[in-house]
Write an enzyme that holds these catalytic residues in place. Structure first.
Site, mmCIF file in Angstrom:
data_model
loop_
_atom_site.group_PDB
_atom_site.id
_atom_site.type_symbol
_atom_site.label_atom_id
_atom_site.label_comp_id
_atom_site.label_asym_id
_atom_site.label_seq_id
_atom_site.Cartn_x
_atom_site.Cartn_y
_atom_site.Cartn_z
ATOM 1 N N HIS A 123 0.865 -1.191 0.000
ATOM 2 C CA HIS A 123 0.000 0.000 0.000
ATOM 3 C C HIS A 123 0.898 1.238 0.000
ATOM 4 C CE1 HIS A 123 -2.759 2.967 1.893
ATOM 5 N NE2 HIS A 123 -3.746 2.173 1.546
ATOM 6 N N ASP A 199 3.156 -4.718 7.979
ATOM 7 C CA ASP A 199 1.948 -3.915 7.813
ATOM 8 C C ASP A 199 0.767 -4.875 8.007
ATOM 9 O OD1 ASP A 199 -0.276 -2.576 6.977
ATOM 10 O OD2 ASP A 199 0.566 -1.834 5.100
ATOM 11 N N GLN A 202 -4.417 -5.326 6.872
ATOM 12 C CA GLN A 202 -5.414 -6.248 6.322
ATOM 13 C C GLN A 202 -5.402 -7.586 7.055
ATOM 14 O OE1 GLN A 202 -7.690 -5.426 4.110
ATOM 15 N NE2 GLN A 202 -6.848 -3.415 3.630
ATOM 16 N N LYS A 225 -10.595 -0.757 10.282
ATOM 17 C CA LYS A 225 -10.805 -1.932 9.423
ATOM 18 C C LYS A 225 -11.174 -3.160 10.249
ATOM 19 C CE LYS A 225 -7.254 -0.398 6.154
ATOM 20 N NZ LYS A 225 -7.935 0.072 4.959
ATOM 21 N N CYS A 367 -4.894 2.563 -3.571
ATOM 22 C CA CYS A 367 -3.656 3.068 -2.944
ATOM 23 C C CYS A 367 -2.515 2.079 -3.124
ATOM 24 C CB CYS A 367 -3.861 3.376 -1.461
ATOM 25 S SG CYS A 367 -5.082 4.641 -1.165
#
Ligand SMILES: Cc1ncc(COP(=O)(O)O)c(C=O)c1O
Length: 410
Positions: A123, A199, A202, A225, A367
Site C-alpha cells: 500500500h 503492515d 489487512q 478496518k 492506494c
C-alpha cells in the site's frame, strides 16, 4: 458456514438499512469495516459517564477515563500477544504508525546507500514514507516481485535482503487478498541483519495475530478496518527498539521535562503519544477487540476461507473467462478480498451499476499504484468480505454483475 452471519448482521445497525426497499450488501471492508452496536455503545457510554482527559488531571473522573484508556491498551496487548503493554502505541491510523517507524527508526539508522526492502504488493502507506526518506537520505529501495498468481516470488529473497537494514511488508495484500508467509519473511530479514516491519492493516482484522510467533520487530494496523472507529491506529514495536528511538512528534505528554534550552523524553508509551490522544476512539477500539475476541479470530479466518472459496467458485462458474480475478486461487494463502476486471467494463462503471443494486464495492487503484502497474491495469473493482458477509452477499455480487452485463450490452 462457521459463523452465524444472520446473528452477526444484527449486531451492525447500518446493515438493517434499506435503500429503495433493498438490503445493503457491504463488500468494502478492506477499505473500512462497519461498526457493531457493542462499539457504538461502549463509545457512547464512555462519553456519557466517564469521559475526561487522560494523563493530566487527578480527579476521580479522570482516573476512570485513564483506566478505560489504559485498559484498552492492555486488551490490545493480549490481542496481538505483545510482551508488554507499553510497547503498544496509539497513533492516528496505520499510515501514521508506518510514518513513525520511518521518521523515527529510519532517520536514526538509515544513511546514504543503506537498503530497505519492500514488495510489489505494498500500500502507498508502506512505500511513500520510505521514498520521502530516500529523497532526504539517498537510501536504496528494493522490492520483492510477484509470481503470476499474485504471491511473493521469494526465489531471490536472500539476494534482495543482502546488506539490507529493514524489510517492510504487508501481511495481507489489500488488492490481491494474498496472505504472505510472515514467519518465513521475518526469519529471512533477521538472517540478513535487517529488522522486520509488518503492515498488519489487512491481516489483524482477519487472522489471529501473535507478534512473538510472527517474529516481527514492528507491526502497524488501523482500528477502522477491524470494527473499531476511525481516528486511531496501533504501532507495536519491540521495547528495545522503541526505547532507543527518538520521539516522532513533539508536544505535550511525550516529555518528562522541558526547559528553555531543551527537553527530556517520557518513558514508553507516552514518548510516542504527543498531544491529546484519541481517547474515545481508543475505548471504541478496545470494545472492537472485545467483540472480535467474542467471535474468535480462528473462527473469523475459517469463515473467510469458506466464503472466499464460495465467492471464487460462484464468480468463476457464472462468468468464466469474462472475469479476471487477481491473486491466488488457494484459500489457504488468500483472504476474502477480490480484485477483478469484468468484461472490459471500467471499474468505476462496474461499481456504479453495483451500487444501483445496493452492492458496495471499491473501484480504483486501492492506494497501490505500483502494484497496478505490475498487474498492467490502472484500476480494478474490489469486493472485500468480512464477518457479516455470507454466501447470499456473494450471490448478490454475482447477480449485480449480471445487471452490469445487461446494461453494457453483453
Ligand atoms: C495494507 C494497508 N496498509 C496500510 C493502509 C493504510 O491504512 P490507514 O488509511 O488506515 O492509515 C491500508 C488501508 O487501506 C492498507 O490496506
Amino acid at each position: 458456514m462457521t459463523l452465524d452471519t444472520a446473528r452477526i448482521k444484527q449486531d451492525f445497525p447500518v446493515l438493517e438499512r434499506r435503500i429503495d426497499g433493498e438490503r445493503l450488501v457491504y463488500l468494502d471492508s478492506a477499505n473500512s469495516s462497519q461498526k457493531p452496536r457493542h462499539v457504538i455503545r461502549a463509545m457512547t457510554e464512555f462519553m456519557e459517564h466517564s469521559y475526561a482527559p487522560v494523563n493530566r488531571s487527578s480527579y476521580r473522573l479522570a482516573a476512570e477515563s485513564n483506566d478505560a484508556y489504559e485498559g484498552a491498551r492492555q486488551r490490545l496487548q493480549r490481542f496481538i500477544n505483545a510482551p508488554r503493554a507499553h510497547e503498544v502505541i496509539f497513533t492516528k491510523n496505520a499510515t501514521e504508525a508506518l510514518n513513525l517507524i520511518v521518521q523515527s527508526w529510519g532517520r536514526a539508522h538509515l544513511h546514504s546507500g543503506d537498503a530497505v526492502v519492500l514488495t510489489h504488493m505494498e500500500h502507498h502507506a508502506n512505500i511513500v514514507p520510505w521514498q520521502m526518506l530516500q529523497a532526504e537520505r539517498g537510501i536504496e529501495i528494493r522490492s520483492v516481485p510477484l509470481t503470476d498468481d499474485g504471491q511473493l516470488d521469494l526465489s531471490n529473497l536472500d539476494r534482495l535482503l543482502d546488506g539490507a537494514k529493514a524489510f517492510s511488508f504487508t501481511a495481507m495484500s489489500n488488492v490481491l487478498g494474498t496472505v504472505t508467509p510472515i514467519r518465513r519473511l521475518t526469519d529471512a530479514a533477521h538472517a540478513s541483519g535487517a529488522i522486520a516491519i509488518v503492515d498488519g492493516c489487512q491481516s489483524v482484522p482477519h487472522l489471529s495475530t501473535d507478534v512473538q510467533a510472527m517474529g516481527a520487530d514492528f507491526l502497524a494496523f488501523s482500528s477502522h478496518k477491524m470494527c473499531g472507529p476511525t481516528g486511531v491506529g496501533v504501532l507495536w514495536g519491540r521495547e528495545s527498539l522503541l526505547d532507543a528511538m527518538p520521539p516522532f512528534l513533539g508536544g505535550g505528554n511525550m516529555i518528562s521535562d522541558v526547559r528553555l534550552d531543551g527537553f527530556d523524553t517520557a518513558e514508553l508509551p507516552a514518548k510516542f503519544e504527543a498531544g491529546t490522544p484519541p481517547i474515545i476512539e481508543v475505548v471504541g477500539l478496545g470494545a472492537a477487540v472485545e467483540y472480535l475476541q467474542g467471535i474468535g479470530m480462528d473462527a473469523v479466518r475459517q469463515h473467510e476461507m469458506e466464503l472466499a472459496g464460495y465467492a471464487l467458485r460462484t464468480l468463476r462458474d457464472r462468468f468464466g473467462d469474462d472475469i479476471r480475478i487477481f491473486g491466488p486461487d488457494n484459500v489457504e494463502v488468500r483472504g476474502a478480498t477480490f480484485s477483478f476486471e469484468f468484461r472490459g467494463i471500467h471499474p468505476h462503471d462496474v461499481s456504479q451499476v453495483l451500487d444501483q443494486r445496493n452492492v458496495c464495492v471499491r473501484a480504483g487503484h486501492h492506494c497501490a499504484k505500483p502494484l497496478m502497474r505490475v498487474l498492467g491495469t490502472p484500476a480494478t473493482t474490489r469486493a472485500s468480505f468480512y464477518i457479516y458477509n455470507d454466501e447470499r452477499d456473494a450471490d448478490a455480487l454475482a447477480d449485480a454483475l449480471d445487471s452490469a452485463s445487461d446494461i453494457f450490452g453483453f
